[in-house]
Enzyme design. Sequence first.
Site, PDB file in Angstrom:
ATOM      1  N   THR A 194       0.835  -1.197   0.000  1.00  0.00           N
ATOM      2  CA  THR A 194       0.000   0.000   0.000  1.00  0.00           C
ATOM      3  C   THR A 194       0.873   1.251   0.000  1.00  0.00           C
ATOM      4  OG1 THR A 194      -0.145   0.230   2.412  1.00  0.00           O
ATOM      5  CG2 THR A 194      -1.731  -1.235   1.355  1.00  0.00           C
ATOM      6  N   GLU A 195       0.344   2.313  -0.618  1.00  0.00           N
ATOM      7  CA  GLU A 195       1.086   3.569  -0.711  1.00  0.00           C
ATOM      8  C   GLU A 195       1.382   4.186   0.645  1.00  0.00           C
ATOM      9  OE1 GLU A 195      -1.589   2.604  -2.606  1.00  0.00           O
ATOM     10  OE2 GLU A 195      -1.993   4.183  -4.087  1.00  0.00           O
ATOM     11  N   ASN A 196       0.529   3.909   1.644  1.00  0.00           N
ATOM     12  CA  ASN A 196       0.712   4.541   2.953  1.00  0.00           C
ATOM     13  C   ASN A 196       1.680   3.785   3.857  1.00  0.00           C
ATOM     14  OD1 ASN A 196      -1.399   2.556   3.053  1.00  0.00           O
ATOM     15  ND2 ASN A 196      -1.968   3.287   5.076  1.00  0.00           N
TER      16      ASN A 196
END
Length: 538
Positions: free
Chosen positions: A356-358
């Site tokens: 995930t990007e986060n």
Amino acid sequence: MELSVQNVLFKNLKTFLSYKILKRSLLTCNKRRTQFFPDTASALQSIPDGSRILVGGFGLCGIPENLISALLKSGAKDLTVITNNPGVGDYGVGLLIKERRVKRLIASYIGENPECERQYLTGQLEVELIPQGTLAEKIRAGGAGIPAFYTPTGAGTLMQLGGVPIKYKEQEGGVESTQESTAVAGADERLGVEIACSGRQSQMFGDKEYILEEAITADFALVKAFRADKKGNLVFRMSARNFNPTMCKAADVSIVEVEELVEELQPDEIHVPSIYVHRFAVGEKYEKRIEKLTIKKTSKSSESVITASEFVNHRETIAKRAALEFKDGMIVNLGIGLPSLASNYIPEGVNVTIQTENGILGIGGHPTRSKVDPDLINASKELTTILPHASFFSSDESFAMIRGGHLDLTILGALEVSQYGDLASWMIPGRMVKGMGGAMDLVSAPKTKVIVVMEHVASDGSPKIVDSCSLPLTGVKCVDLIITDKGVFKVDPETGLTLIELAEGVEIPDLMVNTPCSFEISPELKTMELKKNTEAAV
């Protein structure tokens, strides 16, 4: 005796240089001293009007909520706020926007804040949109003393060409906003653009084009950490890390709020050393609001996943077909909404790792009610869990994985896709602005297969697979495969589309009517494959 013009200029220059030297001396002195304060308001002290401020967090996760509250009470205005996204209208950075304290917002995504979108489209707020990975890297570079860098993200789009509206001319009333629409001809001209972003220089490295991005620094950084020792060393917790460590390093004054204060941290557990921390305090109260409360259904209760609606047949069809693209051992990234549904249909015996990007590698499904943790969310800002051997890291590290081509597959949604694989997914000029988020970075990554999943036509019946995109591009010739409720198209950047699968019950004439561009039909055309006899995970 009257001073000559030269003498006056010389005197003023001496005064100005003395001021600059004094300011630099004070900042240098301040940077070498980490101070603990009894509360966040004292740590904040006085932030002048017009300040440039970095604010950590991803959605509502990991935001410095006590410092934001203190900033709101301070009355500071005309601020430039740099954050990944402004959250919601009545919490976090959204409160600063609601109270009209922000002059300019620099962010990658504003999708969950309709008030922010309204102020932007009516000319009351300046919004500078930057791809999420580029934003993270600009901040990282600023903290590392690197003035600029080249990136493939945004090459060939308005990020390179310039012209994305930063400020519309102020107008009364609202602007109709919609999730899906065809392009509005002359929308920017109709609203009137007062300030637009400038273009970027480009450079070819090998056979690939890159654009030049300048670093970001700020006067202040407001950061949320989980734990600090009395020296000011910091530890972050799970996905609440996100942009916080990176922002802590890129400001003249970094102000940190923490949940816990301990006497000493072990050297190998420290995420950010105290050299980057100027002021810190223990936060007074944490609401830790959950933006999207997504709960796993249990056999012993009536709990269910909280979603906007149940799956409709065609969305389920798309998700099931997309899941067949997963191969054992793959590392994949799934976009918000429909793309994320594909993880419910991973074929039996196939193990994939979702990034995930986060800042998570190895996320699982939604948690049960008893396992809810507001510090653990996915890139859709939904509650999630992690699998064994998962890892957490900062946002800039996440996009190093993405841009570096370390992912095998990414699945994204779209507003439009052209016959040669151009993708448009983040903006309808003058009508709807969500921001590009991490999509521009994901489609620019080398060696990563890009799949678009979407309904074949928009809600108003307009086609989404087109001859050429009329909306601002996310990427140029970047899509490898398109999966819709009507069929599957293979995309070649030079020769265009080839229909390789047709959904059950769909005829070629119907597909042609709803696909206003040329495409080839594979001699091996078959009925769309689906994962059979498997119910969605809950």
